[in-house]
Motif scaffolding. Structure first.
Motif, PDB file in Angstrom:
ATOM      1  N   TYR A 201     -10.336  27.115  43.761  1.00 46.39           N
ATOM      2  CA  TYR A 201      -9.984  26.072  42.803  1.00 46.39           C
ATOM      3  C   TYR A 201     -11.076  25.846  41.764  1.00 46.39           C
ATOM      4  O   TYR A 201     -10.776  25.476  40.621  1.00 46.39           O
ATOM      5  CB  TYR A 201      -9.577  24.785  43.516  1.00 46.39           C
ATOM      6  CG  TYR A 201      -8.119  24.841  43.902  1.00 46.39           C
ATOM      7  CD1 TYR A 201      -7.116  24.683  42.952  1.00 46.39           C
ATOM      8  CD2 TYR A 201      -7.742  25.125  45.211  1.00 46.39           C
ATOM      9  CE1 TYR A 201      -5.779  24.779  43.289  1.00 46.39           C
ATOM     10  CE2 TYR A 201      -6.397  25.213  45.559  1.00 46.39           C
ATOM     11  CZ  TYR A 201      -5.426  25.047  44.595  1.00 46.39           C
ATOM     12  OH  TYR A 201      -4.090  25.156  44.922  1.00 46.39           O
ATOM     13  N   LEU A 202     -12.315  26.101  42.114  1.00 47.70           N
ATOM     14  CA  LEU A 202     -13.358  26.053  41.090  1.00 47.70           C
ATOM     15  C   LEU A 202     -13.148  27.176  40.083  1.00 47.70           C
ATOM     16  O   LEU A 202     -13.380  27.005  38.881  1.00 47.70           O
ATOM     17  CB  LEU A 202     -14.741  26.154  41.736  1.00 47.70           C
ATOM     18  CG  LEU A 202     -15.177  24.943  42.570  1.00 47.70           C
ATOM     19  CD1 LEU A 202     -16.557  25.183  43.162  1.00 47.70           C
ATOM     20  CD2 LEU A 202     -15.162  23.663  41.742  1.00 47.70           C
ATOM     21  N   GLU A 203     -12.673  28.328  40.566  1.00 46.40           N
ATOM     22  CA  GLU A 203     -12.371  29.447  39.662  1.00 46.40           C
ATOM     23  C   GLU A 203     -11.139  29.137  38.807  1.00 46.40           C
ATOM     24  O   GLU A 203     -11.112  29.428  37.606  1.00 46.40           O
ATOM     25  CB  GLU A 203     -12.139  30.727  40.472  1.00 46.40           C
ATOM     26  CG  GLU A 203     -11.713  31.940  39.659  1.00 46.40           C
ATOM     27  CD  GLU A 203     -12.781  32.470  38.710  1.00 46.40           C
ATOM     28  OE1 GLU A 203     -12.500  33.437  37.974  1.00 46.40           O
ATOM     29  OE2 GLU A 203     -13.913  31.916  38.695  1.00 46.40           O
ATOM     30  N   VAL A 204     -10.120  28.532  39.420  1.00 48.80           N
ATOM     31  CA  VAL A 204      -8.923  28.134  38.655  1.00 48.80           C
ATOM     32  C   VAL A 204      -9.307  27.153  37.556  1.00 48.80           C
ATOM     33  O   VAL A 204      -8.850  27.276  36.404  1.00 48.80           O
ATOM     34  CB  VAL A 204      -7.862  27.518  39.592  1.00 48.80           C
ATOM     35  CG1 VAL A 204      -6.769  26.815  38.785  1.00 48.80           C
ATOM     36  CG2 VAL A 204      -7.251  28.588  40.475  1.00 48.80           C
ATOM     37  N   LEU A 205     -10.157  26.189  37.877  1.00 49.48           N
ATOM     38  CA  LEU A 205     -10.595  25.220  36.878  1.00 49.48           C
ATOM     39  C   LEU A 205     -11.386  25.903  35.767  1.00 49.48           C
ATOM     40  O   LEU A 205     -11.203  25.601  34.581  1.00 49.48           O
ATOM     41  CB  LEU A 205     -11.430  24.122  37.537  1.00 49.48           C
ATOM     42  CG  LEU A 205     -10.642  23.161  38.442  1.00 49.48           C
ATOM     43  CD1 LEU A 205     -11.590  22.264  39.227  1.00 49.48           C
ATOM     44  CD2 LEU A 205      -9.679  22.318  37.622  1.00 49.48           C
ATOM     45  N   ARG A 206     -12.248  26.843  36.156  1.00 46.95           N
ATOM     46  CA  ARG A 206     -13.031  27.573  35.142  1.00 46.95           C
ATOM     47  C   ARG A 206     -12.098  28.335  34.208  1.00 46.95           C
ATOM     48  O   ARG A 206     -12.259  28.281  32.983  1.00 46.95           O
ATOM     49  CB  ARG A 206     -13.991  28.540  35.827  1.00 46.95           C
ATOM     50  CG  ARG A 206     -14.943  29.255  34.851  1.00 46.95           C
ATOM     51  CD  ARG A 206     -15.782  30.302  35.545  1.00 46.95           C
ATOM     52  NE  ARG A 206     -14.988  31.458  35.931  1.00 46.95           N
ATOM     53  CZ  ARG A 206     -14.660  32.450  35.082  1.00 46.95           C
ATOM     54  NH1 ARG A 206     -15.028  32.398  33.813  1.00 46.95           N
ATOM     55  NH2 ARG A 206     -13.951  33.480  35.514  1.00 46.95           N
ATOM     56  N   LYS A 207     -11.115  29.003  34.777  1.00 48.84           N
ATOM     57  CA  LYS A 207     -10.183  29.787  33.963  1.00 48.84           C
ATOM     58  C   LYS A 207      -9.201  28.900  33.202  1.00 48.84           C
ATOM     59  O   LYS A 207      -8.506  29.377  32.308  1.00 48.84           O
ATOM     60  CB  LYS A 207      -9.411  30.769  34.845  1.00 48.84           C
ATOM     61  CG  LYS A 207     -10.247  31.959  35.290  1.00 48.84           C
ATOM     62  CD  LYS A 207      -9.366  33.163  35.539  1.00 48.84           C
ATOM     63  CE  LYS A 207     -10.175  34.442  35.499  1.00 48.84           C
ATOM     64  NZ  LYS A 207      -9.298  35.623  35.472  1.00 48.84           N
ATOM     65  N   SER A 208      -9.165  27.633  33.554  1.00 48.10           N
ATOM     66  CA  SER A 208      -8.270  26.696  32.862  1.00 48.10           C
ATOM     67  C   SER A 208      -8.998  25.886  31.799  1.00 48.10           C
ATOM     68  O   SER A 208      -8.446  24.950  31.243  1.00 48.10           O
ATOM     69  CB  SER A 208      -7.629  25.744  33.885  1.00 48.10           C
ATOM     70  OG  SER A 208      -6.884  26.469  34.846  1.00 48.10           O
ATOM     71  N   GLY A 209     -10.244  26.264  31.537  1.00 48.81           N
ATOM     72  CA  GLY A 209     -10.974  25.631  30.445  1.00 48.81           C
ATOM     73  C   GLY A 209     -12.102  24.712  30.845  1.00 48.81           C
ATOM     74  O   GLY A 209     -12.820  24.201  29.973  1.00 48.81           O
ATOM     75  N   VAL A 210     -12.275  24.464  32.156  1.00 48.98           N
ATOM     76  CA  VAL A 210     -13.383  23.613  32.608  1.00 48.98           C
ATOM     77  C   VAL A 210     -14.561  24.540  32.926  1.00 48.98           C
ATOM     78  O   VAL A 210     -14.715  25.009  34.048  1.00 48.98           O
ATOM     79  CB  VAL A 210     -12.988  22.784  33.848  1.00 48.98           C
ATOM     80  CG1 VAL A 210     -14.130  21.840  34.235  1.00 48.98           C
ATOM     81  CG2 VAL A 210     -11.719  21.997  33.575  1.00 48.98           C
TER      82      VAL A 210
END
Length: 228
Positions: free
Chosen positions: A79-88
């Motif tokens: 989920y940290l990777e999902v957030l990174r790839k989602s612009g965070v």
């Protein structure tokens, strides 16, 4: 055959992680600009989607995604990777947002959650909560006095198996002491929760709408299946 037990999913069924502007107002993209409202809404969708891959992933992260609800460490990693790839892009921002996702106190029950649990138990039916999840959701129920209506919690990270694998439904059915044909599964995912049908359980699908937009879906489903 009469329904003697109801199995409820957690996220998008009994509770929902609602968008809270105070969590997202400080988030910025790689250029330091605040995320717009559309980006914020998409972020929340990606954090709570019950099934379906929400971003493209490398092989390493693909493994984490597929096993996220079996291992808390993998859950955080993906989920940290999902957030990174989602612009965070800032790690500290992603970690702060992730901490909200796994905090049971941040989840909001649907308007008819208490009625559904309480009235099902009052009718003499067993109540189980069955969730693909990587953190303990029991405190969300206990804080509102709802745990008194739940006979069994079966959580994927504790059992080492995830829906729609029939085994996780069997685990809960065995603990409730009922046969599959005597049970109803209520959930928001045809793919995951609907897996109960493979064992012969009845299934009711609810829409994971915001809590303000879905007031009586649980009670309606229970009435339609003769539980209430």
């Amino acid at each position: 055959m009469a329904i003697r037990a109801v199995m409820f999913d957690f996220s998008g069924t009994l509770f929902r992680l609602e968008q809270n502007e105070t969590w997202l107002s400080h988030l910025t993209d790689s250029d330091g600009d605040p995320l717009d409202l559309e980006a914020q809404a998409e972020l929340m969708r990606r954090m709570t989607a019950p099934t379906g891959q929400v971003v493209q992933l490398s092989e390493e992260y693909q493994h984490a995604w597929e096993n996220r609800d079996l291992d808390p460490a993998l859950h955080e990693k993906i989920y940290l990777e999902v957030l990174r790839k989602s612009g965070v892009s800032r790690v500290e921002q992603a970690k702060a947002l992730y901490s909200r996702l796994v905090d049971p106190s941040e989840w909001t029950p649907y308007p008819d959650t208490e009625t559904a649990l309480k009235d099902t138990a009052a009718k003499g039916a067993k109540v189980g909560v069955l969730s693909n999840i990587a953190f303990d959701i029991r405190p969300a129920f206990a804080a509102r006095g709802l745990d008194q209506y739940v006979d069994q919690f079966v959580l994927s990270f504790e059992e080492g198996v995830i829906k729609p694998d029939p085994e996780i439904f069997r685990i809960l059915l065995d603990r409730l002491g009922v046969a599959p044909e005597e049970a109803l599964m209520v959930g928001d995912s045809e793919e995951a929760d609907g897996g109960a049908r493979a064992l012969g359980c009845a299934f009711a699908l609810v829409d994971p709408l915001p809590t303000s937009e879905r007031t009586d879906a649980l009670v309606t489903a229970l009435r339609e299946h003769g539980v209430l």
